[in-house]
Design an enzyme around this catalytic site. Structure first.
Site, short mmCIF file in Angstrom:
data_model
loop_
_atom_site.label_atom_id
_atom_site.label_comp_id
_atom_site.label_asym_id
_atom_site.label_seq_id
_atom_site.Cartn_x
_atom_site.Cartn_y
_atom_site.Cartn_z
CE LYS A 11 -4.05 -2.21 2.14
NZ LYS A 11 -5.06 -2.14 3.24
CE1 TYR A 51 -9.55 -3.20 0.35
CE2 TYR A 51 -8.57 -1.27 -0.67
CZ TYR A 51 -8.45 -2.42 0.09
OH TYR A 51 -7.22 -2.78 0.62
CG ASN A 114 -3.97 -2.06 6.78
OD1 ASN A 114 -3.81 -1.72 5.62
ND2 ASN A 114 -5.01 -2.75 7.19
CG HIS A 117 -5.25 -6.34 -0.38
ND1 HIS A 117 -6.45 -6.56 0.25
CD2 HIS A 117 -5.25 -7.15 -1.48
CE1 HIS A 117 -7.16 -7.44 -0.46
NE2 HIS A 117 -6.45 -7.81 -1.51
CD GLU A 128 -8.72 -9.31 -3.81
OE1 GLU A 128 -7.57 -9.70 -3.50
OE2 GLU A 128 -9.60 -9.04 -2.97
#
Ligand code: RTP
Ligand code: MG
Length: 143
Positions: A11, A51, A114, A117, A128
């Protein structure tokens, strides 16, 4: 145990902190082979689509804003039990809850930023991977 593939994102926070190499090292040490990879800067539509399952959640706008705030690395990882193995080395969504030695315990600052993913199931991994990679961009299976 069957060889499977999963989808991973490093990320924007982790890319900005120059952690791409450190995180790739964790993947490879854990027996996860990188079989496709590229750097992309998501636009709002691409992040919202990725998302979409969270579109009604209160954190959705903050999540999309974060995911579009800078470039990310997207990759396909292959290995034994790859979906679960990858989730294990990532650690819990909230780094405060993540086990010591996991990516989120070591590299994430908050539940909102965070670091990584990972797909949560084989079906989401397939979806995905196809959301980010064409067939030609992913190495064919060799085993
Ligand atoms: P990811 O999809 O990014 O791998 O994370 P995950 O499976 O561990 O967590 P998920 O439930 O899918 O949530 C996606 C991302 O939304 C943010 N989030 N914030 N404030 C909150 O309560 C909250 N819950 C989730 C996190 O950044 C999470 O990675
Ligand atoms: Mg998730």
């Amino acid at each position: 145990m069957a060889i499977e593939r999963t989808f991973s994102i490093i990320k924007p926070d982790a890319v900005a902190k120059n952690l791409i190499g450190a995180i790739y090292n964790r993947f490879e040490t854990a027996g996860l082979k990188v079989v496709a990879a590229k750097m992309v800067h998501l636009d709002q539509a691409k992040a919202e689509g990725f998302y979409a399952e969270h579109s009604e959640r209160p954190f959705f706008k903050a999540l999309v804003d974060f995911m579009t705030s800078g470039p990310v690395m997207v990759q396909v990882l292959e290995g034994e039990n790859a979906v679960l193995r990858h989730r294990e080395i990532m650690g819990a969504t909230n780094p405060a809850d993540a086990l010591a030695g996991t990516l989120r315990a070591d590299y994430a600052d908050s539940i909102d930023e965070n670091a990584v993913h990972g797909s949560d199931a084989a079906a989401s991994a397939a979806r995905e991977i196809a959301y980010f990679f064409s067939d030609e961009e992913v190495c064919p299976r060799t085993r």
